[in-house]
Design an enzyme around this catalytic site. Structure first.
Site, PDB file in Angstrom:
ATOM      1  N   LYS A  13       0.830  -1.220   0.000  1.00 25.58           N
ATOM      2  CA  LYS A  13       0.000   0.000   0.000  1.00 25.58           C
ATOM      3  C   LYS A  13       0.856   1.259   0.000  1.00 25.58           C
ATOM      4  O   LYS A  13       0.563   2.209  -0.716  1.00 25.58           O
ATOM      5  CB  LYS A  13      -0.894   0.074   1.254  1.00 25.58           C
ATOM      6  CG  LYS A  13      -1.918  -1.000   1.399  1.00 25.58           C
ATOM      7  CD  LYS A  13      -2.842  -0.714   2.577  1.00 25.58           C
ATOM      8  CE  LYS A  13      -2.145  -0.633   3.912  1.00 25.58           C
ATOM      9  NZ  LYS A  13      -1.505  -1.887   4.366  1.00 25.58           N
ATOM     10  N   ARG A  88      -8.736   1.615   9.760  1.00 23.29           N
ATOM     11  CA  ARG A  88      -8.400   0.205  10.004  1.00 23.29           C
ATOM     12  C   ARG A  88      -9.441  -0.457  10.897  1.00 23.29           C
ATOM     13  O   ARG A  88      -9.306  -1.641  11.197  1.00 23.29           O
ATOM     14  CB  ARG A  88      -7.050   0.123  10.699  1.00 23.29           C
ATOM     15  CG  ARG A  88      -5.867  -0.154   9.781  1.00 23.29           C
ATOM     16  CD  ARG A  88      -4.624   0.025  10.628  1.00 23.29           C
ATOM     17  NE  ARG A  88      -3.519  -0.785  10.308  1.00 23.29           N
ATOM     18  CZ  ARG A  88      -2.411  -0.329   9.702  1.00 23.29           C
ATOM     19  NH1 ARG A  88      -2.335   0.901   9.271  1.00 23.29           N
ATOM     20  NH2 ARG A  88      -1.393  -1.120   9.537  1.00 23.29           N
TER      21      ARG A  88
HETATM   22  P1  AMP Z   1       1.651   0.643   9.001  1.00 25.58           P
HETATM   23  O1  AMP Z   1       2.945   1.293   8.656  1.00 25.58           O
HETATM   24  O2  AMP Z   1       0.480   1.227   8.275  1.00 25.58           O
HETATM   25  O3  AMP Z   1       1.701  -0.862   8.895  1.00 25.58           O
HETATM   26  O4  AMP Z   1       1.372   0.979  10.545  1.00 25.58           O
HETATM   27  C1  AMP Z   1       2.306   0.615  11.552  1.00 25.58           C
HETATM   28  C2  AMP Z   1       1.608   0.569  12.912  1.00 25.58           C
HETATM   29  O5  AMP Z   1       1.066   1.872  13.223  1.00 25.58           O
HETATM   30  C3  AMP Z   1       0.398  -0.363  12.993  1.00 25.58           C
HETATM   31  O6  AMP Z   1       0.773  -1.711  13.221  1.00 25.58           O
HETATM   32  C4  AMP Z   1      -0.349   0.250  14.160  1.00 25.58           C
HETATM   33  O7  AMP Z   1       0.266  -0.054  15.385  1.00 25.58           O
HETATM   34  C5  AMP Z   1      -0.176   1.737  13.902  1.00 25.58           C
HETATM   35  N1  AMP Z   1      -1.257   2.267  13.033  1.00 25.58           N
HETATM   36  C6  AMP Z   1      -1.135   2.793  11.780  1.00 25.58           C
HETATM   37  N2  AMP Z   1      -2.331   3.168  11.294  1.00 25.58           N
HETATM   38  C7  AMP Z   1      -3.240   2.862  12.246  1.00 25.58           C
HETATM   39  C8  AMP Z   1      -4.647   2.975  12.327  1.00 25.58           C
HETATM   40  N3  AMP Z   1      -5.383   3.484  11.317  1.00 25.58           N
HETATM   41  N4  AMP Z   1      -5.254   2.535  13.471  1.00 25.58           N
HETATM   42  C9  AMP Z   1      -4.540   2.039  14.492  1.00 25.58           C
HETATM   43  N5  AMP Z   1      -3.222   1.885  14.482  1.00 25.58           N
HETATM   44  C10 AMP Z   1      -2.545   2.284  13.370  1.00 25.58           C
END
Ligand code: AMP
Length: 192
Positions: A13, A88
């Site tokens: 993504k 999410r």
């Molecule tokens: P990502 O880089 O999008 O995989 O996000 C890394 C981490 O940030 C996730 O595993 C969550 O701990 C936190 N995170 C990012 N976006 C969200 C969201 N929309 N809701 C909750 N936690 C989030």
């Protein structure tokens, strides 16, 4: 264009959202990146998010929602946005809907990145080695995939019911996946 990129961790993504946002000249809003920047800077938001991130859990809805609503109020979002990693949970999706109804600016589409678990595990293990992300350790990777299945997967139906879901095959070379996304968005274009 106001678009959401939805998909499991490791589906690509972030890479695609950066590319597509660049093409449409609108901001790429990646909640994971915002959290990581806050952790690196040692801000209050970063301290609030870090333990959840390290465990591979979701940061509580109220924290994420407040952060994204503030970001969407910035002027550069007037031209649209690519939201990457938000919403999410259903509560996050409802908060986004309420804000966009208030603004009279509905989403154009929600791109769902389809990828099998085997491929996701392979990509995430590769990323762990390359970037040393704490949340890309193997057991945390599996936990993040479970969290996706439980908390985020329901958004597929949520957006399908609203006629917004566009599924894209996320397996393949980056440029090919980008082409699939742009073609899918073209086919789905609405005025405004
Ligand atoms: P990502 O880089 O999008 O995989 O996000 C890394 C981490 O940030 C996730 O595993 C969550 O701990 C936190 N995170 C990012 N976006 C969200 C969201 N929309 N809701 C909750 N936690 C989030």
């Amino acid at each position: 264009m106001r678009i959401v990129f939805l998909g499991p961790p490791g589906a690509g993504k972030g890479t695609q959202a950066a590319e597509v946002a660049g093409r449409f000249g609108c901001p790429h809003i990646a909640t994971g990146d915002i959290f990581r920047a806050n952790v690196a800077e040692g801000t209050e938001l970063g301290r609030a998010a870090q333990e959840y991130m390290d465990r591979g859990d979701l940061v509580p809805d109220e924290v994420v929602i407040a952060m994204v609503m503030e970001r969407l109020a910035e002027r550069d979002c007037d031209s649209g946005f690519v939201l990457d990693g938000f919403p999410r949970t259903v509560a996050q999706a409802e908060a986004l809907d309420r804000r966009l109804v208030d603004l009279g600016a509905p989403l154009h589409g929600v791109l769902f990145f389809e990828a099998c678990e085997e491929e996701l595990l392979r990509r995430l293990a590769g990323r762990a080695a390359a970037q040393r992300r704490a949340d890309d350790a193997e057991q945390t990777i599996r936990h993040r995939l479970e969290v996706f299945a439980i908390k985020t997967r329901p958004l597929i139906d949520y957006y399908a019911h609203r006629g917004l879901l566009i599924s894209v095959d996320a397996i393949g070379p980056i440029e090919i996946v980008t082409k699939r996304i742009l073609t899918a968005l073209e086919g789905n274009r609405r005025p405004g």
